[in-house]
Design an enzyme around this catalytic site. Structure first.
Site, PDB file in Angstrom:
ATOM      1  CB  SER A  59      -0.943   0.008   1.209  1.00 49.35           C
ATOM      2  OG  SER A  59      -0.222  -0.057   2.420  1.00 49.35           O
ATOM      3  CG  ASP A 346      -3.448   6.258   6.353  1.00 52.87           C
ATOM      4  OD1 ASP A 346      -2.276   5.986   6.696  1.00 52.87           O
ATOM      5  OD2 ASP A 346      -4.001   5.715   5.384  1.00 52.87           O
ATOM      6  CG  HIS A 349      -0.423   4.267   4.183  1.00 53.64           C
ATOM      7  ND1 HIS A 349      -1.688   3.917   4.619  1.00 53.64           N
ATOM      8  CD2 HIS A 349       0.115   3.154   3.635  1.00 53.64           C
ATOM      9  CE1 HIS A 349      -1.913   2.639   4.327  1.00 53.64           C
ATOM     10  NE2 HIS A 349      -0.834   2.155   3.738  1.00 53.64           N
TER      11      HIS A 349
END
Length: 381
Positions: A59, A346, A349
């Site tokens: 991600s 977040d 990340h």
């Protein structure tokens, strides 16, 4: 064995032929340049430092491959992409990822996700991003999120891309194109976050930290060797950062500080990566490896946050609960306004500001951050 090698060579040659033809037909006047090997390359005027970049990871660099999967690991909704031209794309950031910045510095366009590029060979001309949120080196990693594309599947998707491109072409040897392209790989974080540290996984009871790192790097070595056998020569490998300092880990404690046990847990993996790179460089003729020391980058960033323009280093810009890290950014949640002052976007990340900073350090930084040479130097070899 000989027949398999001939088929593989045919596949690579055909892929490279289309890649070269695509560059020739990409529009604009052509610039013919002779590289140090005496091979004449053709690029549209203003082309990049390398022909293409192929990206594998999780991600941190996924840019939309999970959008259409039956997965809980998605970021194709607002406020993700709030600072990205075009809005949410599937990037787990408010804007750019690290590989977006690296592509720009290389003079390449933003590299499209495989889920999008596989529908059009023209979109593959400068590379493809195969990264998938929740993916790991191990196939079982990330199963809590249901669908995801582990590294082994990402490699299969790369092979499928070769098949798709070579279906109707004859073999023309333009292997220099692929050999000069960059292969960026950032794997391993989820093998800890969404495997080893998860209570419903048995791995923590089966392996101590060193044994697990050994298991990961043994599989990683095999996977990278597969990419080499498919034509990759220039590798950029990103290590794991200070995982104990992400808002989700900080939120699990009560002090508001990094979890140093988790930071120590991943160190053997990073050490093993250095050993692996030295071994692969010796055993894979013509290969070049660059190691991005993400751990050092984050230590430097946190130690000198103010000088880099960051004020908030231990909580997310968008999230819920302690340190805005217990629940990650929800659809249409209002994020912080001063996003450039936050290290983390977040629960897991970095912000675009950090991604851009780290991309620049990886591109032109010193051996403290990127070893033994930086990406710019690798591209020029």
């Amino acid at each position: 064995m000989g027949c398999k090698l001939e088929v593989l060579t045919l596949k690579i040659d055909c892929f490279l032929y289309l890649l070269a033809i695509g560059m020739l037909s990409g529009g604009g006047p052509l610039v013919m340049a002779q590289n140090p090997d005496g091979v004449v390359d053709a690029f549209p005027a203003g082309g990049g430092m390398v022909p293409a970049m192929f990206i594998f990871g999780d991600s941190l660099i996924d840019n939309g491959n999970n959008n259409d999967l039956n997965s809980f690991a998605k970021a194709n909704y607002f406020p993700y992409g709030i600072d990205f031209n075009g809005g949410p794309t599937g990037r787990f950031s408010n804007g750019y990822t690290m590989v977006d910045e690296i592509a720009q510095l290389l003079g390449l366009p933003l590299i499209p996700p495989y889920s999008q590029a596989s529908n059009s060979r023209d979109q593959m001309l400068h590379g493809v991003n195969f990264a998938s949120a929740a993916a790991g080196i191990l196939d079982i990693t990330g199963r809590n999120f249901v669908d995801r594309l582990p590294f082994n599947q990402q490699i299969k998707n790369f092979e499928n891309a070769l098949d798709q491109i070579t279906d109707n072409l004859g073999a023309v040897d333009v292997a220099q194109v692929l050999s000069r392209s960059l292969f960026f790989v950032g794997m391993g974080s989820n093998d800890y976050l969404n495997n080893y540290l998860m209570p419903n996984y048995p791995t923590r009871n089966q392996y101590n930290s060193q044994q697990f790192a050994d298991l990961l790097v043994k599989e990683y070595t095999t996977q990278l060797s597969k990419l080499y056998n498919l034509g990759a020569r220039k590798f950029v490998l990103a290590g794991i950062g200070l995982m104990g300092c992400i808002p989700n880990m900080v939120a699990r404690g009560t002090t508001g500080r990094c979890d140093e046990d988790v930071n120590q847990l991943v160190l053997p993996f990073n050490e093993n990566m250095r050993t692996m790179i030295n071994s692969l460089s010796t055993n894979l003729p013509g290969s070049k490896f660059v190691y991005i020391n993400v751990d050092n980058m984050f230590r430097d960033l946190l130690a000198n946050a103010r000088s880099y323009g960051f004020r908030i280093v231990n909580r997310g810009c968008c999230g819920i609960g302690r340190n805005r890290g217990q629940v990650t950014c929800l659809p249409f949640q209002t994020p912080c306004r001063n996003r450039k002052e936050y290290v983390f976007w977040d629960a897991f990340h970095p912000t675009e500001a950090v991604n851009v900073l780290m991309g620049k350090k990886a591109f032109s930084g010193t051996p403290q951050f990127v070893y033994p040479i930086n990406i710019q130097q690798l591209a020029n070899i």
